[in-house]
Design a protein around this motif. Structure first.
Motif, mmCIF file in Angstrom:
data_model
loop_
_atom_site.group_PDB
_atom_site.id
_atom_site.type_symbol
_atom_site.label_atom_id
_atom_site.label_comp_id
_atom_site.label_asym_id
_atom_site.label_seq_id
_atom_site.Cartn_x
_atom_site.Cartn_y
_atom_site.Cartn_z
ATOM 1 N N MET A 271 37.549 41.383 27.240
ATOM 2 C CA MET A 271 36.649 42.052 28.187
ATOM 3 C C MET A 271 37.204 43.390 28.675
ATOM 4 O O MET A 271 36.504 44.156 29.326
ATOM 5 C CB MET A 271 36.398 41.165 29.413
ATOM 6 N N PHE A 272 38.497 43.637 28.395
ATOM 7 C CA PHE A 272 39.142 44.805 28.994
ATOM 8 C C PHE A 272 39.750 45.711 27.924
ATOM 9 O O PHE A 272 40.312 45.245 26.941
ATOM 10 C CB PHE A 272 40.222 44.352 29.987
ATOM 11 N N LYS A 273 39.620 47.019 28.160
ATOM 12 C CA LYS A 273 40.128 47.990 27.176
ATOM 13 C C LYS A 273 41.646 47.921 27.068
ATOM 14 O O LYS A 273 42.205 48.047 25.992
ATOM 15 C CB LYS A 273 39.702 49.407 27.581
ATOM 16 N N HIS A 274 42.322 47.779 28.197
ATOM 17 C CA HIS A 274 43.793 47.745 28.201
ATOM 18 C C HIS A 274 44.264 46.516 28.960
ATOM 19 O O HIS A 274 43.637 46.094 29.934
ATOM 20 C CB HIS A 274 44.371 48.995 28.898
ATOM 21 N N GLU A 275 45.396 45.992 28.544
ATOM 22 C CA GLU A 275 45.987 44.800 29.178
ATOM 23 C C GLU A 275 46.184 45.016 30.686
ATOM 24 O O GLU A 275 45.943 44.135 31.494
ATOM 25 C CB GLU A 275 47.321 44.463 28.478
ATOM 26 N N GLN A 276 46.594 46.255 31.077
ATOM 27 C CA GLN A 276 46.859 46.494 32.510
ATOM 28 C C GLN A 276 45.576 46.505 33.355
ATOM 29 O O GLN A 276 45.636 46.476 34.578
ATOM 30 C CB GLN A 276 47.694 47.776 32.739
ATOM 31 N N MET A 277 44.408 46.563 32.682
ATOM 32 C CA MET A 277 43.139 46.525 33.424
ATOM 33 C C MET A 277 42.600 45.095 33.542
ATOM 34 O O MET A 277 41.565 44.859 34.153
ATOM 35 C CB MET A 277 42.092 47.380 32.697
ATOM 36 N N ARG A 278 43.308 44.146 32.943
ATOM 37 C CA ARG A 278 42.822 42.762 32.882
ATOM 38 C C ARG A 278 42.666 42.165 34.286
ATOM 39 O O ARG A 278 43.445 42.459 35.190
ATOM 40 C CB ARG A 278 43.792 41.909 32.056
ATOM 41 N N LYS A 279 41.649 41.321 34.436
ATOM 42 C CA LYS A 279 41.385 40.699 35.747
ATOM 43 C C LYS A 279 41.359 39.181 35.628
ATOM 44 O O LYS A 279 41.264 38.638 34.524
ATOM 45 C CB LYS A 279 40.073 41.219 36.327
ATOM 46 N N SER A 280 41.431 38.546 36.786
ATOM 47 C CA SER A 280 41.421 37.082 36.842
ATOM 48 C C SER A 280 40.505 36.633 37.971
ATOM 49 O O SER A 280 40.192 37.406 38.883
ATOM 50 C CB SER A 280 42.835 36.553 37.125
ATOM 51 N N ILE A 281 40.086 35.375 37.898
ATOM 52 C CA ILE A 281 39.350 34.771 39.018
ATOM 53 C C ILE A 281 40.371 33.976 39.831
ATOM 54 O O ILE A 281 41.078 33.119 39.297
ATOM 55 C CB ILE A 281 38.198 33.872 38.519
ATOM 56 N N PHE A 282 40.457 34.308 41.099
ATOM 57 C CA PHE A 282 41.451 33.728 42.006
ATOM 58 C C PHE A 282 40.706 32.852 43.005
ATOM 59 O O PHE A 282 39.807 33.331 43.702
ATOM 60 C CB PHE A 282 42.177 34.885 42.706
ATOM 61 N N VAL A 283 41.061 31.574 43.065
ATOM 62 C CA VAL A 283 40.361 30.635 43.962
ATOM 63 C C VAL A 283 41.313 30.192 45.075
ATOM 64 O O VAL A 283 42.421 29.706 44.810
ATOM 65 C CB VAL A 283 39.839 29.392 43.197
ATOM 66 N N LEU A 284 40.867 30.376 46.315
ATOM 67 C CA LEU A 284 41.648 29.969 47.489
ATOM 68 C C LEU A 284 40.847 28.989 48.338
ATOM 69 O O LEU A 284 39.614 29.003 48.295
ATOM 70 C CB LEU A 284 41.964 31.186 48.366
ATOM 71 N N GLN A 285 41.542 28.195 49.121
ATOM 72 C CA GLN A 285 40.886 27.408 50.165
ATOM 73 C C GLN A 285 41.571 27.747 51.479
ATOM 74 O O GLN A 285 42.806 27.745 51.557
ATOM 75 C CB GLN A 285 41.005 25.900 49.897
ATOM 76 N N LYS A 286 40.795 28.070 52.500
ATOM 77 C CA LYS A 286 41.388 28.375 53.809
ATOM 78 C C LYS A 286 41.946 27.090 54.414
ATOM 79 O O LYS A 286 41.286 26.046 54.385
ATOM 80 C CB LYS A 286 40.339 28.985 54.744
ATOM 81 N N LYS A 287 43.133 27.183 54.937
ATOM 82 C CA LYS A 287 43.761 25.989 55.520
ATOM 83 C C LYS A 287 42.966 25.472 56.707
ATOM 84 O O LYS A 287 42.382 26.249 57.459
ATOM 85 C CB LYS A 287 45.205 26.301 55.940
#
Length: 326
Positions: A271-287
């Motif tokens: 999905m990304f032209k360069h490795e340094q532009m790569r993104k992720s989905i980050f899932v958090l739960q509020k304590k």
């Protein structure tokens, strides 16, 4: 549906170009006017006769109720992308549909049997991600909110929402300043990446930089947690290098104190032209009082969304993770 999307895009594009030509305004401004024309079916007063006639003919060629919601969203998305072509501004960017669909799937899984909840996107742009996620949660009662500082993008968000015949409450403001919003059940956002220029506002944050400008995406994570109920889930699109920056220790300490890291899913490299532009989905739960760290953090390196077999295998692993966690 592809045919209907194409048909509606052609209508929006043709009408927008008519307005651009006649009124000498930028494409996105004219697109807002074209979409409002389609929704309200009301021509402005004092138009010259020929222009009024051409717009009336255009209006007679399209009825909004003939198009399914997703066709409307996608047609509008294509028109916005056309208007943004060549724009160098980082925030003038639309989250790809595949990411929206995957985030909608995750939201559905995490919310489980909860049928009524609120969702907030603090960096909603033209609201494509927010609407894409909502459209997948058909049987749920959702109260949605979005915030955006850019005046053109917030107007496109309104137009988008009208064409979807949805109710979303928007805040046109800098989302890192106080928002008149009660805490929500979930947050979904493709976070703006880079430095935040307003050091005065940043100084109120735990995640402010010790020197120079602070990272906007760090501040957005802190602000989002502030506006989330205890135990609520947050789904962010973040740089894959989130924990590699010089401010990573500060971010890890903050998260340890306020949230549970639930998942980190690397988006496909393709999905990304360069490795340094790569993104992720980050899932958090509020304590909260009854929350705990997951037994195991949900980690995955997502394959190309086009690789159906590999994707099925990942979804099976995610389903297995939910079974072990619940």
């Amino acid at each position: 549906m592809e045919q209907q999307t194409e048909q509606l895009f052609t209508w929006l594009d043709t009408t927008t170009n008519m307005i651009v030509e006649k009124e000498d305004v930028p494409y996105l401004e004219a697109l807002i006017a074209a979409s409002e024309l389609l929704f309200y079916r009301d021509l402005p007063e004092d138009l010259d006769e020929d222009y009024e006639k051409r717009l009336t003919e255009q209006l007679n060629q399209a009825q909004l109720n003939e198009y399914p919601l997703e066709a409307r969203r996608k047609a509008m998305q294509l028109a916005i992308l056309k208007g943004m072509k060549g724009s160098t501004q980082q925030h003038h960017y639309i989250t790809p549909d595949t990411i929206g669909m995957f985030m909608g799937y995750l939201l559905q899984r995490f919310m489980g049997d909860t049928n009524k909840f609120s969702v907030f996107d603090p960096a909603c742009g033209s609201a494509n991600l927010l609407i894409s996620v909502i459209n997948q949660l058909e049987n749920k009662q959702i109260k949605a909110y979005g915030s955006e500082v850019d005046p053109t993008l917030i107007r496109l968000a309104y137009s988008n929402t009208n064409l979807q015949e949805r109710e979303i409450e928007y805040f046109h403001q800098d989302s890192l300043k106080p928002i008149l919003l009660e805490p929500v059940d979930t947050v979904v956002s493709d976070l703006p990446v880079g430095f935040y220029p307003d050091d005065d506002t940043a100084s109120a944050y735990d995640l402010k930089a010790e020197e120079g400008h602070s990272f906007a995406h760090h501040l957005f994570i802190e602000q989002s947690l502030k506006y989330t109920k205890e135990g609520g889930y947050l789904f962010f699109v973040v740089p894959s290098s989130l924990f590699e920056s010089e401010q990573k220790d500060q971010l890890q300490q903050f998260l340890k104190q306020h949230a549970h890291i639930v998942g980190l899913l690397q988006l496909p490299e393709t999905m990304f032209k360069h490795e340094q532009m790569r993104k992720s989905i980050f899932v958090l739960q509020k304590k909260g009082e009854n929350t705990r760290d997951p037994r195991k953090v949900l980690l995955a390196d997502l394959p190309s969304f086009k690789d159906v077999q590999a994707m099925d295998s990942i979804l099976m692993q995610i389903n297995q993770w939910f079974e072990n966690e619940r």
